[in-house]
Design a protein around this motif. Structure first.
Motif, PDB file in Angstrom:
ATOM      1  N   LEU A  31       0.839  -1.203   0.000  1.00  0.00           N
ATOM      2  CA  LEU A  31       0.000   0.000   0.000  1.00  0.00           C
ATOM      3  C   LEU A  31       0.877   1.257   0.000  1.00  0.00           C
ATOM      4  CD1 LEU A  31      -3.138   0.442   0.195  1.00  0.00           C
ATOM      5  CD2 LEU A  31      -2.768   0.930   2.620  1.00  0.00           C
ATOM      6  N   PRO A  32       0.603   2.228  -0.883  1.00  0.00           N
ATOM      7  CA  PRO A  32       1.366   3.481  -0.853  1.00  0.00           C
ATOM      8  C   PRO A  32       1.268   4.139   0.526  1.00  0.00           C
ATOM      9  CG  PRO A  32       0.024   3.363  -2.829  1.00  0.00           C
ATOM     10  CD  PRO A  32      -0.408   2.216  -1.956  1.00  0.00           C
ATOM     11  N   LYS A  33       2.362   4.671   1.009  1.00  0.00           N
ATOM     12  CA  LYS A  33       2.355   5.209   2.374  1.00  0.00           C
ATOM     13  C   LYS A  33       1.394   6.388   2.517  1.00  0.00           C
ATOM     14  CE  LYS A  33       6.203   8.521   2.211  1.00  0.00           C
ATOM     15  NZ  LYS A  33       7.472   8.911   2.862  1.00  0.00           N
ATOM     16  N   GLU A  34       1.087   7.080   1.405  1.00  0.00           N
ATOM     17  CA  GLU A  34       0.144   8.200   1.462  1.00  0.00           C
ATOM     18  C   GLU A  34      -1.263   7.762   1.876  1.00  0.00           C
ATOM     19  OE1 GLU A  34       3.524   9.347  -1.090  1.00  0.00           O
ATOM     20  OE2 GLU A  34       2.191   7.598  -1.014  1.00  0.00           O
ATOM     21  N   LEU A  35      -1.555   6.458   1.729  1.00  0.00           N
ATOM     22  CA  LEU A  35      -2.891   5.971   2.086  1.00  0.00           C
ATOM     23  C   LEU A  35      -3.003   5.577   3.555  1.00  0.00           C
ATOM     24  CD1 LEU A  35      -3.901   3.748  -0.988  1.00  0.00           C
ATOM     25  CD2 LEU A  35      -4.620   6.076  -0.443  1.00  0.00           C
ATOM     26  N   PHE A  36      -1.877   5.479   4.255  1.00  0.00           N
ATOM     27  CA  PHE A  36      -1.929   5.024   5.642  1.00  0.00           C
ATOM     28  C   PHE A  36      -2.678   5.995   6.568  1.00  0.00           C
ATOM     29  CE2 PHE A  36       0.891   1.778   4.295  1.00  0.00           C
ATOM     30  CZ  PHE A  36       0.888   0.789   5.285  1.00  0.00           C
ATOM     31  N   PRO A  37      -2.384   7.307   6.533  1.00  0.00           N
ATOM     32  CA  PRO A  37      -3.130   8.207   7.418  1.00  0.00           C
ATOM     33  C   PRO A  37      -4.642   8.194   7.190  1.00  0.00           C
ATOM     34  CG  PRO A  37      -1.133   9.276   6.681  1.00  0.00           C
ATOM     35  CD  PRO A  37      -1.276   8.028   5.866  1.00  0.00           C
ATOM     36  N   PRO A  38      -5.137   8.317   5.928  1.00  0.00           N
ATOM     37  CA  PRO A  38      -6.595   8.275   5.760  1.00  0.00           C
ATOM     38  C   PRO A  38      -7.192   6.913   6.125  1.00  0.00           C
ATOM     39  CG  PRO A  38      -5.503   8.386   3.613  1.00  0.00           C
ATOM     40  CD  PRO A  38      -4.471   8.659   4.636  1.00  0.00           C
ATOM     41  N   LEU A  39      -6.463   5.822   5.882  1.00  0.00           N
ATOM     42  CA  LEU A  39      -6.969   4.507   6.254  1.00  0.00           C
ATOM     43  C   LEU A  39      -7.057   4.380   7.771  1.00  0.00           C
ATOM     44  CD1 LEU A  39      -7.818   1.614   5.606  1.00  0.00           C
ATOM     45  CD2 LEU A  39      -5.384   0.993   5.507  1.00  0.00           C
ATOM     46  N   PHE A  40      -6.008   4.824   8.466  1.00  0.00           N
ATOM     47  CA  PHE A  40      -6.023   4.764   9.932  1.00  0.00           C
ATOM     48  C   PHE A  40      -7.163   5.616  10.492  1.00  0.00           C
ATOM     49  CE2 PHE A  40      -4.902   5.838  14.238  1.00  0.00           C
ATOM     50  CZ  PHE A  40      -4.258   4.717  14.730  1.00  0.00           C
ATOM     51  N   LYS A  41      -7.333   6.809   9.926  1.00  0.00           N
ATOM     52  CA  LYS A  41      -8.371   7.714  10.430  1.00  0.00           C
ATOM     53  C   LYS A  41      -9.767   7.136  10.224  1.00  0.00           C
ATOM     54  CE  LYS A  41      -9.629  12.612  10.421  1.00  0.00           C
ATOM     55  NZ  LYS A  41      -9.350  13.946   9.832  1.00  0.00           N
ATOM     56  N   LYS A  42      -9.997   6.521   9.065  1.00  0.00           N
ATOM     57  CA  LYS A  42     -11.300   5.892   8.793  1.00  0.00           C
ATOM     58  C   LYS A  42     -11.542   4.723   9.747  1.00  0.00           C
ATOM     59  CE  LYS A  42     -13.122   7.994   5.100  1.00  0.00           C
ATOM     60  NZ  LYS A  42     -14.516   8.524   5.018  1.00  0.00           N
ATOM     61  N   ALA A  43     -10.508   3.885   9.948  1.00  0.00           N
ATOM     62  CA  ALA A  43     -10.645   2.753  10.857  1.00  0.00           C
ATOM     63  C   ALA A  43     -10.848   3.227  12.296  1.00  0.00           C
ATOM     64  CB  ALA A  43      -9.406   1.862  10.761  1.00  0.00           C
ATOM     65  N   PHE A  44     -10.196   4.328  12.641  1.00  0.00           N
ATOM     66  CA  PHE A  44     -10.365   4.922  13.969  1.00  0.00           C
ATOM     67  C   PHE A  44     -11.807   5.378  14.172  1.00  0.00           C
ATOM     68  CE2 PHE A  44     -10.588   8.621  16.687  1.00  0.00           C
ATOM     69  CZ  PHE A  44      -9.795   8.314  17.780  1.00  0.00           C
ATOM     70  N   THR A  45     -12.347   6.105  13.183  1.00  0.00           N
ATOM     71  CA  THR A  45     -13.707   6.637  13.292  1.00  0.00           C
ATOM     72  C   THR A  45     -14.743   5.528  13.376  1.00  0.00           C
ATOM     73  OG1 THR A  45     -13.030   8.582  12.013  1.00  0.00           O
ATOM     74  CG2 THR A  45     -15.393   8.171  12.217  1.00  0.00           C
ATOM     75  N   SER A  46     -14.540   4.452  12.599  1.00  0.00           N
ATOM     76  CA  SER A  46     -15.509   3.350  12.574  1.00  0.00           C
ATOM     77  C   SER A  46     -15.179   2.255  13.593  1.00  0.00           C
ATOM     78  CB  SER A  46     -15.578   2.745  11.172  1.00  0.00           C
ATOM     79  OG  SER A  46     -14.291   2.309  10.757  1.00  0.00           O
ATOM     80  N   LYS A  47     -14.118   2.474  14.374  1.00  0.00           N
ATOM     81  CA  LYS A  47     -13.693   1.528  15.417  1.00  0.00           C
ATOM     82  C   LYS A  47     -13.455   0.120  14.875  1.00  0.00           C
ATOM     83  CE  LYS A  47     -15.250   3.741  19.642  1.00  0.00           C
ATOM     84  NZ  LYS A  47     -15.857   3.549  20.980  1.00  0.00           N
ATOM     85  N   GLN A  48     -12.784   0.048  13.747  1.00  0.00           N
ATOM     86  CA  GLN A  48     -12.394  -1.250  13.187  1.00  0.00           C
ATOM     87  C   GLN A  48     -11.023  -1.603  13.770  1.00  0.00           C
ATOM     88  OE1 GLN A  48     -14.187  -0.172   8.927  1.00  0.00           O
ATOM     89  NE2 GLN A  48     -13.538  -2.302   9.055  1.00  0.00           N
ATOM     90  N   THR A  49     -11.066  -2.203  14.948  1.00  0.00           N
ATOM     91  CA  THR A  49      -9.862  -2.397  15.747  1.00  0.00           C
ATOM     92  C   THR A  49      -8.872  -3.358  15.096  1.00  0.00           C
ATOM     93  OG1 THR A  49     -11.077  -4.066  17.024  1.00  0.00           O
ATOM     94  CG2 THR A  49     -11.009  -1.824  17.906  1.00  0.00           C
ATOM     95  N   ASN A  50      -9.347  -4.351  14.350  1.00  0.00           N
ATOM     96  CA  ASN A  50      -8.425  -5.283  13.698  1.00  0.00           C
ATOM     97  C   ASN A  50      -7.548  -4.567  12.678  1.00  0.00           C
ATOM     98  OD1 ASN A  50      -9.341  -7.520  15.133  1.00  0.00           O
ATOM     99  ND2 ASN A  50     -10.942  -7.995  13.632  1.00  0.00           N
ATOM    100  N   ILE A  51      -8.145  -3.653  11.926  1.00  0.00           N
ATOM    101  CA  ILE A  51      -7.381  -2.892  10.938  1.00  0.00           C
ATOM    102  C   ILE A  51      -6.401  -1.955  11.640  1.00  0.00           C
ATOM    103  CG2 ILE A  51      -7.555  -1.119   9.152  1.00  0.00           C
ATOM    104  CD1 ILE A  51     -10.023  -2.473   8.124  1.00  0.00           C
ATOM    105  N   LEU A  52      -6.825  -1.345  12.749  1.00  0.00           N
ATOM    106  CA  LEU A  52      -5.921  -0.469  13.501  1.00  0.00           C
ATOM    107  C   LEU A  52      -4.680  -1.238  13.952  1.00  0.00           C
ATOM    108  CD1 LEU A  52      -8.389   1.624  15.712  1.00  0.00           C
ATOM    109  CD2 LEU A  52      -7.090   2.407  13.724  1.00  0.00           C
ATOM    110  N   ARG A  53      -4.886  -2.440  14.495  1.00  0.00           N
ATOM    111  CA  ARG A  53      -3.746  -3.251  14.949  1.00  0.00           C
ATOM    112  C   ARG A  53      -2.774  -3.513  13.801  1.00  0.00           C
ATOM    113  NH1 ARG A  53      -8.147  -5.974  17.375  1.00  0.00           N
ATOM    114  NH2 ARG A  53      -8.190  -5.680  19.645  1.00  0.00           N
ATOM    115  N   ALA A  54      -3.320  -3.860  12.632  1.00  0.00           N
ATOM    116  CA  ALA A  54      -2.479  -4.190  11.487  1.00  0.00           C
ATOM    117  C   ALA A  54      -1.745  -2.967  10.953  1.00  0.00           C
ATOM    118  CB  ALA A  54      -3.338  -4.822  10.391  1.00  0.00           C
TER     119      ALA A  54
END
Length: 480
Positions: A31-54
């Motif tokens: 995954l391009p590193k530019e996608l990590f912040p928006p992906l983390f933020k989306k997972a944070f907002t939706s509380k998708q904890t498995n994705i946050l861990r990864a």
């Protein structure tokens, strides 16, 4: 009828990744590193904890500023992120993509999550990053991995910790050998918990910039082992019950030992910028010893509601560590019986940097105020002055106002009602105050255009309010 804008390509990609966790886990390596912040933020907002861990285990930046996302403490999110950290530090070798060096839990508003990564260099990272390489791990003795830094502010206001604090403290204490726990602002206002005190001993003192310790601790319940290994005194003390006078003497002895031990640790705080001493009773330890211990230049020095001697006041102008002060606060420290010349010398030395000066309720008199006036007029950066609660005559107060002619940065000025507004018994004369208010304001307007200016009485002993003159008189509750 409004037409909803179609989702962007980024939105589509994030939706796919969030809906298919297995796909996300397999794609993180590419995954391009530019996608990590928006992906983390989306997972944070939706509380998708498995994705946050990864995502934590593959985080491609030196810093993960989690605290700026978490407006209020969220235990579930914290657990997920710390689980990811555990999985990361348990690996013998850090994953190729992961560059994580600092987990930031500070509640500060940073633009990291809102900028396109790479367009603003360094602004989204804390200053502590400058002490470490930005990409590669730094070599440490023995070939061990560089410990992960965890930045956090501790504010211990309540005797009982909440679930969020308990979980974090337990997690950090169990991993002391694997972490560098860096606290920039440390406040302890209530009775400490033993487990927390053990954790605080593992802090990196060189990162502490602001330290506030309240003397409202109940010393009988304070674990003295934090300050000294000798617990024999405490064991003997618990058997003693010979009256109030003896207990009060023991409190004094304990405070001496505690203050002495805390001061002995000050040289370790190489980045200390703000020092606040409130209701400290100096016995065998003097203010001179405190200031002599400092190893960095202070921005803030607050010595409030303390009993100061002439020797304490004298040392204020002796040490270069306070020659760059931006904020000086002596509120409530009675100095009416002391020579104010050392304070005058200090004001001269900090005249180029001082922004706020708070001398309220110091009970200063005419001679002391007059001694300060030449130095005060040189403090060109002052934005706030507070002289409430001092015993000044009308003539000296007018002289004080005239000496502020060159202080163009002043935005808030608080002055006391002159002592002509009180009778011989200390009663406040409202009519006299009403007459003098406009006269004092005219004196100030004659030298410059002020912003916010207040003249006020001493605090009323019944309603604990002041009578204030701004453009008109506002009386305390007792006079209304």
């Amino acid at each position: 009828m409004s037409i909803q804008a179609p989702p962007t390509l980024l939105d589509v990609v994030l939706q796919i990744l969030l809906r298919n966790e297995a796909l996300t886990f397999s794609f993180l390596e590419y995954l391009p590193k530019e996608l990590f912040p928006p992906l983390f933020k989306k997972a944070f907002t939706s509380k998708q904890t498995n994705i946050l861990r990864a995502v934590v285990q593959a985080w491609p930046f030196p810093c993960l500023p989690l605290g700026s996302l978490m407006k209020t403490p969220d235990l579930e999110i914290l657990q997920a992120v710390l689980d990811g950290v555990d999985m990361l530090i348990a690996q013998k070798e850090k994953p190729r993509r992961c560059k994580l060096q600092v987990l930031e839990l500070l509640n500060k508003h940073r633009n990291f999550w809102n900028i396109w990564v790479g367009t603003t260099k360094g602004n989204c990272y804390p200053r502590v990053i400058s002490k470490t390489p930005t990409v590669e791990d730094r070599a440490v003795p023995g070939g061990k991995k560089q410990p992960l830094k965890v930045l956090v502010d501790f504010c211990l206001k309540c005797p009982d910790l909440d679930e969020y604090q308990k979980y974090f403290f337990q997690w950090a204490e169990q991993r002391k050998s694997l972490l560098q726990l860096c606290c920039q602002k440390l406040q302890i206002w209530e009775k400490p918990v033993c487990s927390v005190l053990r954790l605080l001993k593992s802090l990196e003192p060189g990162y502490i910039q602001e330290l506030e310790v309240s003397t409202l601790w109940r010393l009988r319940s304070l674990p003295l082992t934090l300050f000294t290994p000798d617990t024999e005194y405490m064991r003997n003390r618990s058997r003693t019950n010979e009256g109030v006078e003896l207990i009060e003497c023991m409190y004094t002895a304990l405070e001496e030992r505690i203050v002495t031990t805390v001061i002995s640790q000050l040289p370790k705080f190489s980045s200390l910028q703000h020092l606040c001493l409130k209701e400290v009773h100096f016995f065998k330890v003097s203010l001179d010893q405190v200031l002599r211990s400092l190893r960095s230049s202070l921005e803030t020095l607050a010595i409030t509601h303390c009993h100061l001697s002439q020797s304490d006041l004298n040392c204020l102008s002796k040490y270069p560590s306070i020659y760059q002060l931006k904020h000086l606060n002596l509120s409530g420290s009675k100095i009416f019986h002391l020579c104010a010349r050392p304070l005058k010398v200090l004001l001269e030395r900090v005249s180029a940097t001082l922004q706020t000066l708070e001398l309220d309720d110091c009970r200063m008199e005419d001679s002391q105020i007059k001694a300060l006036l030449p130095a005060l007029s040189q403090c060109s950066q002052l934005t706030k002055v507070n002289f409430y609660g001092n015993y000044i005559s009308t003539s000296v107060l007018k002289n004080l106002l005239q000496h502020t002619a060159s202080l163009s940065q002043l935005s808030l000025e608080l002055y006391p009602a002159p002592f002509e507004c009180y009778d011989v018994m200390g009663g406040f004369l409202v009519e006299r105050f009403t007459q003098l208010g406009p006269e004092l304001m005219d004196t100030l307007w004659a030298v410059r255009k002020p912003k916010i200016v207040c003249f006020a009485s001493n605090v009323c002993l019944k309603c604990y309010e002041r009578c204030v003159y701004i453009q008109d008189v506002c009386l305390c509750s007792c006079w209304q």
